[in-house]
Design an enzyme around this catalytic site. Structure first.
Site, short mmCIF file in Angstrom:
data_model
loop_
_atom_site.label_atom_id
_atom_site.label_comp_id
_atom_site.label_asym_id
_atom_site.label_seq_id
_atom_site.Cartn_x
_atom_site.Cartn_y
_atom_site.Cartn_z
N HIS A 63 0.82 -1.31 0.02
CA HIS A 63 -0.21 0.14 -0.17
C HIS A 63 1.05 1.26 -0.11
O HIS A 63 2.10 1.07 0.05
CB HIS A 63 -1.09 0.08 1.18
CG HIS A 63 -0.23 0.10 2.62
ND1 HIS A 63 0.48 -1.02 3.07
CD2 HIS A 63 -0.45 1.10 3.61
CE1 HIS A 63 0.97 -0.55 4.22
NE2 HIS A 63 0.45 0.53 4.40
N HIS A 65 1.27 3.95 2.18
CA HIS A 65 1.65 4.89 3.18
C HIS A 65 3.02 5.00 2.97
O HIS A 65 3.88 4.05 2.59
CB HIS A 65 1.22 4.22 4.45
CG HIS A 65 -0.19 4.32 4.90
ND1 HIS A 65 -1.00 3.34 5.64
CD2 HIS A 65 -1.01 5.48 4.58
CE1 HIS A 65 -2.03 4.04 5.68
NE2 HIS A 65 -2.21 5.45 5.13
N ASP A 67 5.98 4.92 5.11
CA ASP A 67 6.87 3.70 5.57
C ASP A 67 6.85 2.62 4.74
O ASP A 67 7.65 1.70 4.92
CB ASP A 67 6.38 3.36 7.20
CG ASP A 67 4.83 2.71 7.02
OD1 ASP A 67 3.97 3.38 6.29
OD2 ASP A 67 4.59 1.87 7.91
N HIS A 68 6.29 2.46 3.66
CA HIS A 68 6.29 1.24 2.74
C HIS A 68 6.75 1.58 1.46
O HIS A 68 7.05 0.70 0.54
CB HIS A 68 4.96 0.52 2.61
CG HIS A 68 4.39 0.16 3.92
ND1 HIS A 68 4.18 -1.26 4.00
CD2 HIS A 68 3.96 0.57 4.97
CE1 HIS A 68 3.78 -1.66 5.30
NE2 HIS A 68 3.48 -0.53 5.89
N HIS A 142 -7.60 -1.95 5.49
CA HIS A 142 -6.87 -0.79 6.13
C HIS A 142 -7.47 0.49 5.62
O HIS A 142 -8.30 0.56 4.88
CB HIS A 142 -5.59 -0.99 5.49
CG HIS A 142 -4.53 -0.32 6.15
ND1 HIS A 142 -4.31 -0.18 7.62
CD2 HIS A 142 -3.39 0.32 5.88
CE1 HIS A 142 -3.12 0.43 7.82
NE2 HIS A 142 -2.86 0.98 6.76
N HIS A 271 6.31 -5.46 11.33
CA HIS A 271 5.52 -4.21 11.41
C HIS A 271 5.28 -3.87 12.69
O HIS A 271 3.83 -3.46 13.29
CB HIS A 271 4.13 -4.36 10.56
CG HIS A 271 3.61 -2.90 10.04
ND1 HIS A 271 2.85 -2.39 10.95
CD2 HIS A 271 4.02 -2.20 9.12
CE1 HIS A 271 2.45 -1.02 10.35
NE2 HIS A 271 3.52 -0.80 9.16
#
Length: 306
Positions: A63, A65, A67-68, A142, A271
């Site tokens: 996804h 976001h 941090d990814h 999510h 995570h």
């Protein structure tokens, strides 16, 4: 095959955990590395492993976001300096990943020396199939579109029955490989060898399921069922179950319950929120193992053979 965890933290990096990234190293099998998520500083994490960016042929983004994905532009740029063979790269992810990659490359005036293809995921089902693998996706629960990936390794031919070959008067040598790779082999003396007659039972392929950020949901069970490996987020501990629900994440115990219900062989928790420190690791893993004993807490640079 082996899994190499490059980042196991959630949201923001901590002193012991970088943000999300995990590599599936298949250099011994198909000479490729597949990367799942690419948080900030992923390329720096790779420097501490034996992985080579030029071997990364596919990147799967769960996804969008930060941090990814914040490490993706830097990795793509560095790979251009390290890939002298112009090796192609494929990127898969939710709608928006194409705009993110193309915009950052354009604005930074980055010119890649290798071709890339970007495929945006819009539905569940089979993503692609190769000679060795079938990859499937499923949308998760999510805050934004988040996907899980299921990698199904195809069954491999069984071992050659050497004693049987010797009975046919075939001595060890290059002919053995030829017999294994072809359905029918004609020998120099004119006789015919059928591969199925001299092979043992096929080796069952492995199943690896990697879920992006997700709220605990029984709807994920059919997707991950009978996986040899399940990589599942564990942002919070069981005491924060309500908070996990509100933020559309999962706890360590919820991940363990899902693994048990889905009859997976092994669970890796990742995570992990930066609120948890090294001294919390034992309690995180012990609570999960009470539900599903074959649970492991992944750390940065953990390497697990499959």
């Amino acid at each position: 095959m082996e899994l190499v965890f490059l980042g196991t933290g959630a949201g923001l990096p901590s002193k012991t955990r970088n943000v999300s990234a995990v590599a599936l190293n298949m250099t011994q099998e198909i000479n490729e590395v597949w990367l799942f998520d690419c948080g900030e500083a992923t390329q720096h994490q790779i420097l501490h492993t034996n992985l080579k960016p030029r071997k990364i042929t596919k990147i799967f983004i769960t996804h969008l976001h930060g941090d990814h994905i914040y490490g993706l532009p830097g990795l793509l740029n560095s790979r251009a300096f390290q890939s002298g063979e112009n090796q192609p790269l494929s990127i898969y992810g939710p709608v928006g990943i194409k705009e993110f990659v193309e915009s950052t490359l354009r604005i930074s005036q980055t010119n890649l020396t290798y071709p890339i293809t970007i495929k945006e995921i819009t539905e569940d089902g089979q993503l692609f199939e190769t000679k060795e693998m079938v990859v499937e996706t499923k949308k998760l629960q999510h805050g934004i579109a988040s996907y899980g990936y299921r990698i199904n390794e195809k069954d491999k031919p069984g071992e050659l029955l050497v004693e049987k070959l010797k009975e046919f008067g075939i001595s060890p040598g290059p002919i053995y490989q030829q017999i294994k790779e072809n359905e029918i082999t004609k020998l120099d003396n004119g006789s015919i060898i059928y591969r199925d007659d001299v092979l043992g039972p096929p080796k069952k392929g492995k199943i690896i399921s990697i879920l992006g950020d997700t709220r605990y949901s029984l709807e994920n069970i059919p997707f991950i069922k009978f996986s040899d490996i399940l990589i599942h987020e564990s942002t919070f501990t069981q005491e924060k179950e309500l908070l996990a629900f509100e933020y559309k994440h999962s706890t360590n115990v919820q991940a363990a319950k899902l693994a048990k219900k889905a009859n997976v062989n092994r669970l890796y928790l990742t995570h992990i929120s930066s609120r948890y420190q090294e001294e919390d690791a034992d309690s995180i893993i012990e609570a999960a193992r009470e539900i599903f004993p074959s649970t492991w807490l992944a750390n940065d640079f953990s390497v697990y053979e499959i």
